[in-house]
Design an enzyme around this catalytic site. Sequence first.
Site, PDB file in Angstrom:
ATOM      1  N   CYS A 112       2.128 -21.962  25.986  1.00  0.00           N
ATOM      2  CA  CYS A 112       3.497 -22.445  26.197  1.00  0.00           C
ATOM      3  C   CYS A 112       3.847 -23.605  25.259  1.00  0.00           C
ATOM      4  O   CYS A 112       5.014 -23.993  25.159  1.00  0.00           O
ATOM      5  CB  CYS A 112       3.690 -22.858  27.640  1.00  0.00           C
ATOM      6  SG  CYS A 112       3.168 -21.576  28.791  1.00  0.00           S
ATOM      7  N   HIS A 254       9.869 -26.917  27.850  1.00  0.00           N
ATOM      8  CA  HIS A 254       9.353 -25.599  28.235  1.00  0.00           C
ATOM      9  C   HIS A 254       9.783 -25.302  29.672  1.00  0.00           C
ATOM     10  O   HIS A 254       9.640 -26.149  30.567  1.00  0.00           O
ATOM     11  CB  HIS A 254       7.831 -25.596  28.112  1.00  0.00           C
ATOM     12  CG  HIS A 254       7.192 -24.417  28.767  1.00  0.00           C
ATOM     13  ND1 HIS A 254       7.600 -23.119  28.511  1.00  0.00           N
ATOM     14  CD2 HIS A 254       6.190 -24.319  29.686  1.00  0.00           C
ATOM     15  CE1 HIS A 254       6.869 -22.295  29.235  1.00  0.00           C
ATOM     16  NE2 HIS A 254       6.017 -22.992  29.956  1.00  0.00           N
ATOM     17  N   ASN A 284       9.415 -18.028  33.285  1.00  0.00           N
ATOM     18  CA  ASN A 284       8.600 -18.709  32.281  1.00  0.00           C
ATOM     19  C   ASN A 284       8.254 -17.705  31.175  1.00  0.00           C
ATOM     20  O   ASN A 284       7.495 -16.771  31.404  1.00  0.00           O
ATOM     21  CB  ASN A 284       7.329 -19.240  32.960  1.00  0.00           C
ATOM     22  CG  ASN A 284       6.377 -19.921  32.003  1.00  0.00           C
ATOM     23  OD1 ASN A 284       6.507 -19.809  30.778  1.00  0.00           O
ATOM     24  ND2 ASN A 284       5.407 -20.625  32.551  1.00  0.00           N
TER      25      ASN A 284
END
EC number: 2.3.1.180
Lengths: 327, 80
Positions: A112, A254, A284
């Site tokens: 990520c 993020h 996500n």
Amino acid sequence: METIKVVKTAHYVPSKVVTNDDLSKIMDTSDEWISSRTGIKQRHISIEENTSQLCTNVAEQLLEKSGWDAESIDLLIIATMSPDSYTPATAALVQGNIGAHKALAFDISAACSGFIYGLNVAEKFMVSSGSSCKRVMLIGGEVLSKVIDWTDRTTAVLFGDGAAGVLLEQNEEDSSCFVSSSLHTYGEQGDKLEAGKTDALSSFPTAGDHKIKAFSMSGRDVYKFATHKVPVSIEEAVEKAGLTLDQIDYFVLHQANSRIVTQIAKRLDQSLAKFPMNIAKYGNTSAASVPLLLDELVSNKAIKRGQIIAMSGFGGGLTVGTQIIKY
Amino acid sequence: MTEQEIFDKVKDIVVEQLDVDADKVKMDSDIKEDLEADSLDVFEIMNELEDELDIKLEADEGVKTIKDVVDYVKKEVDAK
């Protein structure tokens, strides 16, 4: 400060939308449970299209928006934790698909944080002395659905598929620039978030049944890591830049969990209004999430030229990274 | 640390994290039922206690009430 400009942004998500209600039909969960704990309402799931295809779509949009010839790209980086294969790199596939024959192409695996790490690597290529690297295509792309255990409700509800990226150009005349960065890796905590883990052979000769393991995550450890280390990374980058937090126009974080973003804003004592979120629509998307949010903010003109933007990624590795740019 | 000192510390953190009135936080309050915390709130309360008291706490230690938290923290503080 390096005069590197984010010239264009673009994103692509596969067409299939899976809502929380859809998930509640295949596992013991509910829209209320998912949305109150994560901020996620739906995610896009890729059917048939692999990571290189999502990224190729973004690459084509970037070329069209900029009018750049694919042959003018010097470096093509894909940040991904869900590549099509071990080899070739997803970046090589995209390079071939768009005909960027002069571009050096490779993937970055920093989960990520991958897009932020990619910005940092791109910067180093562009500013090293004697470098002929002027134009960079950087895309974060993931098909996480293929490494999710769809019977594990603790992880399956969190992730989505998508890709997004930027074109970067070095241009001395421009006021846009990369201001500062702060990257850290905490490998001793690597086992807190794993996906696609493989095992070495247990004996030889072998029947050769290769297995790749699905996502596993220690939720509380990752939550604690994110809420503690991201503020530190942002503060380090802000300090290096000689700025204050109040001078940052937007924090593009993020999109792992809206509760994490809220907690980070609180710890930095900054208004949540400076932390835009789109996790409700996409879940996500790992390396894609920061450029996906950036592209939406640029497209709806929330982010304007000259503004100071702090972008942060955090996740598997464990990794964390912040890049501050003057857009 | 005495039990009362730990209770006061836990209360401060719970009030801040859950945005509840201080007088609602009692030893027999059920964290999830009475104070409407969810699993992430419990994470955050444990994280804050770890940071402030320099101890290590497991989130899944079966804590249900404020008293459970206070007892668990006291055990870890005493063991330091």
